[in-house]
Write a protein that holds these residues in place. Structure first.
Motif, PDB file in Angstrom:
ATOM      1  N   LEU A   1     -53.977  21.405 -54.534  1.00 38.26           N
ATOM      2  CA  LEU A   1     -53.990  22.628 -54.615  1.00 38.26           C
ATOM      3  C   LEU A   1     -54.611  23.350 -55.871  1.00 38.26           C
ATOM      4  CD1 LEU A   1     -50.844  22.287 -52.628  1.00 38.26           C
ATOM      5  CD2 LEU A   1     -50.040  23.737 -54.904  1.00 38.26           C
TER       6      LEU A   1
ATOM      7  N   THR B   1     -51.462  30.131 -56.084  1.00 38.86           N
ATOM      8  CA  THR B   1     -51.323  29.575 -54.322  1.00 38.86           C
ATOM      9  C   THR B   1     -49.894  29.719 -54.290  1.00 38.86           C
ATOM     10  OG1 THR B   1     -50.398  27.336 -55.727  1.00 38.86           O
ATOM     11  CG2 THR B   1     -52.794  27.252 -55.940  1.00 38.86           C
TER      12      THR B   1
ATOM     13  N   ALA C   1     -52.514  27.575 -60.799  1.00 37.30           N
ATOM     14  CA  ALA C   1     -54.208  26.076 -60.725  1.00 37.30           C
ATOM     15  C   ALA C   1     -55.183  26.355 -61.831  1.00 37.30           C
ATOM     16  CB  ALA C   1     -54.396  25.831 -58.944  1.00 37.30           C
TER      17      ALA C   1
ATOM     18  N   LEU D   1     -51.013  22.495 -62.794  1.00 40.24           N
ATOM     19  CA  LEU D   1     -49.605  23.685 -61.721  1.00 40.24           C
ATOM     20  C   LEU D   1     -48.968  24.102 -62.924  1.00 40.24           C
ATOM     21  CD1 LEU D   1     -49.247  21.772 -57.986  1.00 40.24           C
ATOM     22  CD2 LEU D   1     -51.718  23.508 -59.435  1.00 40.24           C
TER      23      LEU D   1
ATOM     24  N   ILE E   1     -43.130  24.900 -56.863  1.00 38.11           N
ATOM     25  CA  ILE E   1     -44.245  24.220 -56.782  1.00 38.11           C
ATOM     26  C   ILE E   1     -43.244  22.568 -55.504  1.00 38.11           C
ATOM     27  CG2 ILE E   1     -45.351  22.216 -57.925  1.00 38.11           C
ATOM     28  CD1 ILE E   1     -44.802  23.667 -60.427  1.00 38.11           C
TER      29      ILE E   1
ATOM     30  N   THR F   1     -44.460  24.297 -52.031  1.00 38.03           N
ATOM     31  CA  THR F   1     -45.799  24.398 -51.723  1.00 38.03           C
ATOM     32  C   THR F   1     -46.763  23.213 -51.721  1.00 38.03           C
ATOM     33  OG1 THR F   1     -45.466  26.554 -53.578  1.00 38.03           O
ATOM     34  CG2 THR F   1     -47.539  25.346 -52.599  1.00 38.03           C
ATOM     35  N   LEU F   2     -46.017  22.207 -52.310  1.00 34.08           N
ATOM     36  CA  LEU F   2     -46.500  21.481 -51.626  1.00 34.08           C
ATOM     37  C   LEU F   2     -45.977  20.675 -50.326  1.00 34.08           C
ATOM     38  CD1 LEU F   2     -46.502  19.576 -55.381  1.00 34.08           C
ATOM     39  CD2 LEU F   2     -48.913  19.881 -54.083  1.00 34.08           C
TER      40      LEU F   2
END
Length: 226
Positions: free
Chosen positions: A148, A161, A167, A177, A184, A187-188
């Motif tokens: 990321l 992101t 980031a 991050l 988070i 997004t991961l």
């Protein structure tokens, strides 16, 4: 305990023998008394008695004249870098440079470490900072965080992101991050169970904004201390 001992041995740091819970009892012949110095630190109100190599180059690279001149406190006589090493035994000196020490002046004790700007004593400059904990994350999870941060230059933010997430890369190689734990985690995407559990823990969700730091193959979640 044996893991702690081996990590400290690799760093050139050892606890003095003793019988308290804060100390590791080891044979005298294993302690490098020669060319070492004794000091006292205090972590979460627990005394730690330490031997360290006072001539080590890495120590003086992180040991300011202000700290040398003014010395320590009643409970802490160790150089701050020694305390930081004890709190981050799995990192190299370069990798741990992303972190600063959190200090409770009233209790005269180190209460942990965080990602942030350091003072001359390696203390976090902000008066109240999120404390970091290593999570039970896999190498794949660490790589997902690093992915990321792709495109960010040292000390600079990459393009956001996702909504609310930035980031940043650090000179140590760490990728940081920052955003809400929910953003988070989402997004991961296929984030592993270790990091996902840390990001969705009740205390983390209540904290709101968090930072996730991937460095040296390890992952840390930093959130305000309740």
């Amino acid at each position: 305990m044996h893991t702690v001992f081996l990590n400290l041995l690799c760093l050139g740091l050892l606890f003095t023998p003793g019988t308290t819970l804060a100390q590791v009892v080891i044979p005298n012949e294993q302690i490098p008394y020669e060319n070492t110095e004794y000091c006292l630190t205090n972590i979460n109100s627990e005394p730690q008695h330490v031997f360290y190599d006072a001539d080590e180059d890495a120590l003086y690279e992180n040991y300011t004249f202000r700290e040398i001149f003014f010395g320590g406190t009643d409970n802490i006589t160790c150089p701050a870098f020694v305390s930081l090493r004890l709190l981050t035994p799995d990192l190299t000196d370069v990798e741990r440079s992303v972190f600063c020490l959190s200090y409770d002046e009233e209790q005269d004790t180190m209460v942990g470490f965080s990602e942030g700007t350091r003072s001359a004593y390696l203390l976090c400059k902000e008066p109240s900072v999120p404390l970091c904990d290593r999570v039970n994350a896999t190498k794949e999870e660490a790589l997902a965080v690093v992915g990321l941060g792709a495109g960010a230059t040292a000390g600079a933010s990459a393009a956001t992101t996702a909504a609310g997430i930035t980031a940043v890369t650090h000179s140590s190689g760490a990728v940081i991050l920052t955003g809400s734990s929910g953003y988070i985690a989402g997004t991961l995407g296929t984030v592993g169970s270790g990091l996902l559990a840390a990001l969705t823990a009740p205390a983390t969700l209540i904290a709101g904004a968090v930072s996730v730091v991937a460095v040296g193959g390890a992952v840390y979640v930093c959130r305000p201390d309740e």
